[in-house]
Design a protein around this motif. Structure first.
Motif, PDB file in Angstrom:
ATOM      1  N   THR A 274       0.821  -1.216   0.000  1.00 16.53           N
ATOM      2  CA  THR A 274       0.000   0.000   0.000  1.00 16.53           C
ATOM      3  C   THR A 274       0.851   1.261   0.000  1.00 16.53           C
ATOM      4  O   THR A 274       0.318   2.363  -0.046  1.00 16.53           O
ATOM      5  CB  THR A 274      -0.929   0.040   1.224  1.00 16.53           C
ATOM      6  OG1 THR A 274      -0.142   0.166   2.411  1.00 16.53           O
ATOM      7  CG2 THR A 274      -1.784  -1.211   1.304  1.00 16.53           C
ATOM      8  N   PRO A 445      -7.183   4.546  -7.630  1.00 13.97           N
ATOM      9  CA  PRO A 445      -6.911   4.561  -6.185  1.00 13.97           C
ATOM     10  C   PRO A 445      -5.523   4.077  -5.776  1.00 13.97           C
ATOM     11  O   PRO A 445      -5.211   4.067  -4.584  1.00 13.97           O
ATOM     12  CB  PRO A 445      -7.966   3.584  -5.656  1.00 13.97           C
ATOM     13  CG  PRO A 445      -8.056   2.554  -6.737  1.00 13.97           C
ATOM     14  CD  PRO A 445      -7.894   3.309  -8.035  1.00 13.97           C
ATOM     15  N   ARG A 449      -4.021   4.312  -0.984  1.00 10.57           N
ATOM     16  CA  ARG A 449      -4.422   3.320   0.008  1.00 10.57           C
ATOM     17  C   ARG A 449      -3.542   3.330   1.256  1.00 10.57           C
ATOM     18  O   ARG A 449      -3.877   2.700   2.249  1.00 10.57           O
ATOM     19  CB  ARG A 449      -4.411   1.926  -0.626  1.00 10.57           C
ATOM     20  CG  ARG A 449      -5.499   1.732  -1.685  1.00 10.57           C
ATOM     21  CD  ARG A 449      -5.666   0.257  -2.019  1.00 10.57           C
ATOM     22  NE  ARG A 449      -6.843   0.027  -2.844  1.00 10.57           N
ATOM     23  CZ  ARG A 449      -6.803  -0.183  -4.149  1.00 10.57           C
ATOM     24  NH1 ARG A 449      -5.635  -0.179  -4.779  1.00 10.57           N
ATOM     25  NH2 ARG A 449      -7.912  -0.382  -4.831  1.00 10.57           N
ATOM     26  N   ASN A 450      -2.380   3.982   1.186  1.00 12.57           N
ATOM     27  CA  ASN A 450      -1.505   4.054   2.357  1.00 12.57           C
ATOM     28  C   ASN A 450      -2.065   5.100   3.308  1.00 12.57           C
ATOM     29  O   ASN A 450      -2.027   6.295   3.035  1.00 12.57           O
ATOM     30  CB  ASN A 450      -0.083   4.421   1.936  1.00 12.57           C
ATOM     31  CG  ASN A 450       0.883   4.381   3.111  1.00 12.57           C
ATOM     32  OD1 ASN A 450       0.477   4.186   4.250  1.00 12.57           O
ATOM     33  ND2 ASN A 450       2.160   4.566   2.837  1.00 12.57           N
ATOM     34  N   ILE A 469     -10.505   5.200   1.766  1.00 13.23           N
ATOM     35  CA  ILE A 469     -10.913   5.154   0.371  1.00 13.23           C
ATOM     36  C   ILE A 469     -12.004   4.103   0.209  1.00 13.23           C
ATOM     37  O   ILE A 469     -12.023   3.093   0.937  1.00 13.23           O
ATOM     38  CB  ILE A 469      -9.699   4.862  -0.546  1.00 13.23           C
ATOM     39  CG1 ILE A 469     -10.067   5.076  -2.003  1.00 13.23           C
ATOM     40  CG2 ILE A 469      -9.123   3.472  -0.289  1.00 13.23           C
ATOM     41  CD1 ILE A 469      -8.845   5.156  -2.914  1.00 13.23           C
ATOM     42  N   TRP A 475     -14.373   5.070  -7.346  1.00 12.18           N
ATOM     43  CA  TRP A 475     -13.416   5.319  -6.284  1.00 12.18           C
ATOM     44  C   TRP A 475     -13.596   6.730  -5.728  1.00 12.18           C
ATOM     45  O   TRP A 475     -13.691   7.708  -6.479  1.00 12.18           O
ATOM     46  CB  TRP A 475     -11.991   5.137  -6.806  1.00 12.18           C
ATOM     47  CG  TRP A 475     -11.748   3.798  -7.428  1.00 12.18           C
ATOM     48  CD1 TRP A 475     -11.552   3.528  -8.740  1.00 12.18           C
ATOM     49  CD2 TRP A 475     -11.683   2.552  -6.739  1.00 12.18           C
ATOM     50  NE1 TRP A 475     -11.373   2.185  -8.931  1.00 12.18           N
ATOM     51  CE2 TRP A 475     -11.450   1.551  -7.714  1.00 12.18           C
ATOM     52  CE3 TRP A 475     -11.814   2.172  -5.398  1.00 12.18           C
ATOM     53  CZ2 TRP A 475     -11.334   0.213  -7.403  1.00 12.18           C
ATOM     54  CZ3 TRP A 475     -11.695   0.832  -5.078  1.00 12.18           C
ATOM     55  CH2 TRP A 475     -11.465  -0.131  -6.075  1.00 12.18           C
TER      56      TRP A 475
END
Length: 853
Positions: A274, A445, A449-450, A469, A475
């Protein structure tokens, strides 16, 4: 020939080493005409032989190194059956070795041909103690992304310097130095960070839990800031310029074509998958990558590296006319004082014999690094006054910074964020974002995601925080906080660029590879304007938030160094191959969340092994001088300092004035450091100091002379209220061992509050030694009170060991040699009466020690 090198490696425990150098080199092709004035050296017909004053290497017709000889001893350090390509080409995780080589004698160049059709031209030069190789071209490129010098295998396994890129045994060393900032440690298939890791690998005598006995070589996470320490059976390595191999060791440096965009994993290992980062192209290529390669008697390593630095115009810092790698200053203990009145700090440093004060954080904000603060409202002018004042006592002042960390209150962030902040990656808005919308719809995305740190995106000049998210398309970012950090909310049309920013550990941000130059120059200007003598680059090591790894880190510190008007000491909690030339020492902080003797003990010792194998001055980390410390605590630190000939930082503030042992503590620091620097301790004594469970006392007897006493300190015995039968006193029995001869009893007693209650008392304390010697203390004892019996007199003290009064006793009891039985009884005013903790002490016969004349 195409192959794959493993970027995984198991390290081994490495022994100490120390260093020096020499000149004179010849280059020849086996059987070919040699340059004028050079003696012919043997080599198989058609092979190429290169030699220095101490080393001879032989390349076969394919361009592989097949021999590496110690010229004096005759030993071949190339592993049996192993070949090392002079230069490998890298593309998409595949390494191509050369298939043929020719020596262009008139041009002092090597021509290496590869199966992919590429041809590399490498210049070779004889530079006295080392060979100089430089890559002049690779044509046609054929998509080559990076070049690797080697990797070069050796038979050596005794000491493997993962940062300095030097390996050695008892007699001979082999090493390599990068001659430019784009030639970095390791192999190119990762994120270009320095590499390393922590591995289960117990040393002789260390016990491995049964559950881990099949796990030797397994990489394990280590974070001493969370756990307080690391297991003793784990080895920690901080780089990958040299690594352990089954046949011995391997040296590896590489250079990348940074004009090619990449996507890397960069960040928290626990967020793997991520923490992707897109690394944009910059105008930096591997053409011009150069190395110095050498082999020499082990004591000459530093001499050769010093000559390389001077000849190749690498950083070669001089302090007071001496090369920093030869100076004793970086290995000295020093003070941290963060108070407003620097005169107190100067007083404390002078009492300890220290020549450096770390003044902590002096900045208004990180990023622009303004200096006007409540501590120094006049900024650089006021700081220059205190550096001048300290200088009159021969003391330098240093400053702490988190390097490229950028605070959310800095002008690079608010109210108008810079367009040159470090980014994880970008996408675009899939629909218009209204001024008050809290859902941000995005096209892709992958970079969002981190969710560590503040998870912030930048759209135009607005920063927007988001909680998470959506799990599926369309998204969108959830629960957005518009206008984050005082930026202005705005309407953003569909198709607008959305950038995920990189967060630092303090929820701020970073500059990108271009803006970081402004940080480097500003921090150099701070040193130049203020007269500071130390820049502590915390949060800085063998990685870069820009995604450029140690190239980005080297670019930062190199520009800082070359922008100074004089050399300034520099330190941090980590280093890397290029930084090794510039930095003064490595040190680390924040270990005071555990008791002194339990805080980072194994970690401190493990770092000494790292220093040994990488030719670095030794440091023990930071210690905070507690307001209630006794001489035993400070002497525990001093014994470890003497054990590893290591400096340390000692954090002191004005609260030390409350401490009843202040004078004894400062005297202990001064005398131990004088004795260490004078080489007063024997090899046997130093080995004893290395045991963190050992205690010692040092007493000055004259100029450059001391007595060293072994000490037994047995701690943590408790006496507290419990319910008993009517009329029965509360009794606790202890058994301690005095390993020395008969002597007067010594102890410390501390009264601690029970459940926060500080009003109830304990009285009529009776301490019986071996059933026939008694001490009786009738005075009521409250939480916070302390008592000392120093073998002569019993004292009642306040919470910080200041003696309030002498307690009269008939006679001081004696410890018997061997086992001693102790019985403690008392009266308690109630269930919330304080509990007592006892530390018992005995002292052995002294050894005379004296400094070398």
């Amino acid at each position: 020939m195409a192959t794959r090198f493993s970027n995984k490696f198991l390290y081994v425990f490495l022994l100490p080493a120390y260093v020096l150098l020499s000149p004179g080199v010849s280059v020849a092709a086996g059987g070919a005409e040699l340059p004028p004035g050079k003696s012919k050296v043997p080599g198989k017909s058609g092979n190429i032989v290169l030699q220095t004053d101490y080393m001879r290497i032989e390349l076969d017709g394919s361009g592989n190194m097949i021999h590496l000889f110690d010229k004096a001893g005759g030993a071949d350090y190339m592993p049996d059956g192993h070949v090392s390509p002079l230069l490998s080409l890298y593309k998409d995780s595949v390494y191509s070795k050369p298939r043929s080589v020719s020596y262009l004698a008139g041009h002092k160049k090597l021509r290496l041909a590869y199966e992919n059709g590429s041809v590399a031209i490498v210049s070779v030069g004889a530079k006295g103690g080392y060979l100089r190789f430089e890559l002049l071209s690779v044509e046609p490129r054929q998509g080559v992304q990076a070049v690797v010098w080697g990797p070069y295998g050796t038979r050596i396994r005794q000491s493997i310097g993962e940062t300095i890129c030097v390996v050695h045994d008892e007699k001979f060393a082999v090493g390599m130095q990068a001659l430019d900032i784009n030639t970095i440690e390791g192999l190119p298939e990762g994120n270009d960070n320095a590499g390393g890791g922590s591995f289960i690998d117990p040393l002789p005598g260390q016990k491995l839990p049964d559950s881990l006995k099949g796990s030797v070589g397994l990489e394990v996470p280590v974070n001493v800031n969370v756990t307080g320490d690391m297991p003793e059976y784990v080895r920690m390595y901080r780089g990958s310029a040299a690594v352990k191999k089954t046949y011995g060791s391997e040296l590896r440096l590489f250079s990348r074509d940074r004009r090619l965009a990449r996507v890397v994993e960069n960040g928290n290992a626990s967020s793997k998958g991520t923490n992707l980062q897109y690394v944009a192209p910059i105008d930096v290529d591997f053409t011009g990558s150069a190395i110095a390669f050498f082999g020499c008697p082990e004591p000459k390593v530093l001499d050769i590296i010093g000559a390389v630095e001077v000849a190749e115009k690498l950083p070669h810092p001089m302090l007071d006319g001496e090369w920093i790698k030869r100076s004793k200053i970086p290995g000295q203990a020093y003070l941290m004082f963060e108070g407003k009145d620097i005169r107190k700090g100067i007083e404390y440093a002078d009492r300890c014999g220290f020549k450096l004060i770390h003044a902590g954080d002096l900045f208004h904000s990180w990023g622009h690094f303004g200096l006007e603060t409540s501590r120094y409202p006049g900024g650089a002018r006021d700081i220059r006054k205190v550096t001048t004042l300290a200088g009159q006592s021969g003391i330098a002042l240093g400053v702490h910074t988190l390097t490229m960390f950028t605070g959310t209150d800095d002008p690079y962030i608010a109210p108008i964020p810079s367009d040159s902040l470090a980014e994880a990656g970008t996408t675009v808005l899939s629909k218009e974002l209204g001024e008050n919308d809290v859902l941000v719809y995005i096209k892709d995305p992958v970079y969002f995601r981190n969710l560590t740190g503040t998870h912030t995106v930048k759209i135009g000049k607005e920063l927007i925080g988001y909680r998470g998210i959506s799990p599926e398309a369309p998204w969108h970012l959830l629960d957005c906080r518009r206008g984050q950090f005082r930026t202005l909310k705005a309407v953003h049309p569909a198709g607008s660029r959305v950038a995920k920013l990189i967060n630092n550990d303090y929820q701020g941000f970073y500059p990108d590879i271009h803006l970081q130059d402004a940080y480097s120059k500003r921090l150099a200007a701070v040193c130049n304007e203020t007269g500071l003598g130390l820049m502590d680059f915390d949060g800085f090591g063998g990685e870069s938030p820009t995604g450029e790894g140690t190239y980005g880190a080297a670019k930062f510190v190199d520009l800082w160094y070359r922008s100074l008007d004089r050399y300034v000491l520099t330190c941090g909690a980590g280093t890397f191959h290029y930084y090794w030339h510039i930095y003064s020492f490595m040190n680390w902080g924040e270990p005071w969340y555990n008791a002194l003797r339990q805080s980072q003990v194994n970690y401190r010792i493990e770092n000494q092994r790292y220093f040994d194998r990488n030719y670095m001055p030794h440091m023990l980390g930071w210690f905070s001088l507690g307001v209630d410390y006794r001489p035993e605590e400070i002497e525990w630190i001093q014994a470890r300092s003497a054990a590893f000939n290591a400096g340390y930082l000692l954090r002191v503030d004005e609260s030390i004035e409350k401490n009843g042992f202040k004078d004894e503590i400062f005297t202990a620091v001064t005398e131990w450091q004088k004795a260490r620097n004078a080489g007063a301790f024997s090899v046997d004594q130093i080995e004893k100091f290395k045991d963190p469970k050992s205690e010692f006392h040092l007493q000055r007897t004259g100029p450059n002379q001391w007595q060293l006493y072994p000490v037994s300190l047995q701690t943590g015995y408790g006496h507290k209220f419990r319910k008993t039968q009517t009329g029965e006193p509360v009794t606790n029995r202890f058994s301690i061992t005095n390993p020395y001869g008969v002597q007067p009893v010594r102890f410390y007693i501390t009264a601690k509050a029970t459940d926060g209650n500080s009003t109830e008392t304990l009285s009529n304390l009776r301490i019986s030694i071996n059933n026939y010697q008694d001490l009786e203390i009738g005075d009521p004892i409250r939480a916070g009170d302390k008592l000392i019996l120093d073998g002569k007199t019993l004292y009642f003290c306040d919470a910080y060991w200041k003696k309030l009064k002498e307690i009269r006793v008939n006679a001081i009891p004696n410890w018997a040699e061997g086992t001693n039985e102790i019985v403690v009884t008392s009266d308690f005013s109630g269930e919330q009466s304080p509990m007592l903790t006892f530390d018992f002490e005995s002292v052995g016969k002294p050894e005379q020690v004296a400094g070398k004349p």
